[in-house]
Design a protein around this motif. Structure first.
Motif, PDB file in Angstrom:
ATOM      1  N   TYR A  12      76.460 -14.404  34.650  1.00  0.00           N
ATOM      2  CA  TYR A  12      76.728 -13.048  35.127  1.00  0.00           C
ATOM      3  C   TYR A  12      76.227 -12.893  36.563  1.00  0.00           C
ATOM      4  CZ  TYR A  12      77.206 -12.255  30.127  1.00  0.00           C
ATOM      5  OH  TYR A  12      77.600 -12.332  28.823  1.00  0.00           O
ATOM      6  N   ALA A  14      74.342 -10.653  37.560  1.00  0.00           N
ATOM      7  CA  ALA A  14      72.915 -10.304  37.516  1.00  0.00           C
ATOM      8  C   ALA A  14      72.041 -11.549  37.643  1.00  0.00           C
ATOM      9  CB  ALA A  14      72.598  -9.557  36.224  1.00  0.00           C
ATOM     10  N   ASP A  15      72.599 -12.729  37.361  1.00  0.00           N
ATOM     11  CA  ASP A  15      71.854 -13.983  37.465  1.00  0.00           C
ATOM     12  C   ASP A  15      71.810 -14.517  38.895  1.00  0.00           C
ATOM     13  OD1 ASP A  15      71.524 -13.942  34.691  1.00  0.00           O
ATOM     14  OD2 ASP A  15      73.363 -15.094  34.365  1.00  0.00           O
ATOM     15  N   ARG A  77      77.330  -2.675  41.149  1.00  0.00           N
ATOM     16  CA  ARG A  77      77.427  -3.830  40.253  1.00  0.00           C
ATOM     17  C   ARG A  77      78.798  -4.483  40.397  1.00  0.00           C
ATOM     18  NH1 ARG A  77      74.160  -2.567  35.005  1.00  0.00           N
ATOM     19  NH2 ARG A  77      76.058  -3.283  33.980  1.00  0.00           N
ATOM     20  N   TYR A 112      78.899  -8.129  35.584  1.00  0.00           N
ATOM     21  CA  TYR A 112      77.556  -8.034  36.134  1.00  0.00           C
ATOM     22  C   TYR A 112      76.521  -8.560  35.141  1.00  0.00           C
ATOM     23  CZ  TYR A 112      73.322  -6.315  38.236  1.00  0.00           C
ATOM     24  OH  TYR A 112      72.068  -6.260  38.778  1.00  0.00           O
ATOM     25  N   ASP A 113      76.628  -8.148  33.883  1.00  0.00           N
ATOM     26  CA  ASP A 113      75.702  -8.609  32.847  1.00  0.00           C
ATOM     27  C   ASP A 113      76.384  -8.497  31.492  1.00  0.00           C
ATOM     28  OD1 ASP A 113      75.635  -5.865  32.321  1.00  0.00           O
ATOM     29  OD2 ASP A 113      73.581  -5.603  33.006  1.00  0.00           O
ATOM     30  N   ALA A 114      75.664  -8.822  30.418  1.00  0.00           N
ATOM     31  CA  ALA A 114      76.251  -8.813  29.079  1.00  0.00           C
ATOM     32  C   ALA A 114      76.694  -7.407  28.671  1.00  0.00           C
ATOM     33  CB  ALA A 114      75.267  -9.382  28.059  1.00  0.00           C
ATOM     34  N   ASP A 116      77.762  -5.048  30.649  1.00  0.00           N
ATOM     35  CA  ASP A 116      78.986  -4.794  31.407  1.00  0.00           C
ATOM     36  C   ASP A 116      80.175  -5.492  30.742  1.00  0.00           C
ATOM     37  OD1 ASP A 116      80.493  -3.893  33.739  1.00  0.00           O
ATOM     38  OD2 ASP A 116      80.434  -5.978  34.414  1.00  0.00           O
TER      39      ASP A 116
END
Length: 141
Positions: A12, A14-15, A77, A112-114, A116
């Protein structure tokens, strides 16, 4: 025998780290710099190369600024995902160049992340359900 997955695999946006962005931007600047040397400093192709170098720099700078945010808004994001994909797709044609390391910072990110990703999947399911309901019953013959 399968090879273990790289520790630096991105799932993602975010990582992403600022170092990831810097490394990709440096890779792009190196590759585009090589092309610019061949193109020269005059002519339309030179102007296009200058514009591309500016766009890479702007995109990288914007992404760096977004990554500094502790709690980015939804539009921020989405911008993080978009800007990473923009830099990544710009670099894609240079995959054959010396120094390319597919596992280092080349992963495509779609969310963006899980949370999302789940929200997007739920939105798609909801839209599909609404489309089925909008079709109504089959016409009688």
């Amino acid at each position: 025998m399968t090879s273990p997955e790289s520790e630096s695999t991105l799932a993602y946006a975010a990582d992403l780290t600022r170092e990831d962005v810097t490394a990709l931007e440096m890779f792009l600047n190196t590759q585009l710099g090589r092309v610019y040397e061949v193109v020269g400093e005059t002519g339309e192709t030179s102007f296009a190369m200058q514009s591309l170098l500016i766009l890479v720099s702007d995109s990288g700078g914007f992404l760096q600024a977004l990554l500094r945010l502790e709690q980015p808004d939804s539009w921020q994001r989405a911008a993080i995902v978009r800007e990473w994909q923009r830099l990544r797709s710009t670099a894609h044609p240079f995959n054959h160049c010396e120094g390319f390391n597919h596992d280092r910072w080349w992963k495509q990110v779609r969310h963006y992340d899980a949370a999302d990703e789940r929200a997007e999947e739920e939105r798609i399911i909801r839209l599909a359900d609404e489309a089925v309901l909008d079709e109504g019953p089959a016409p009688a013959e």
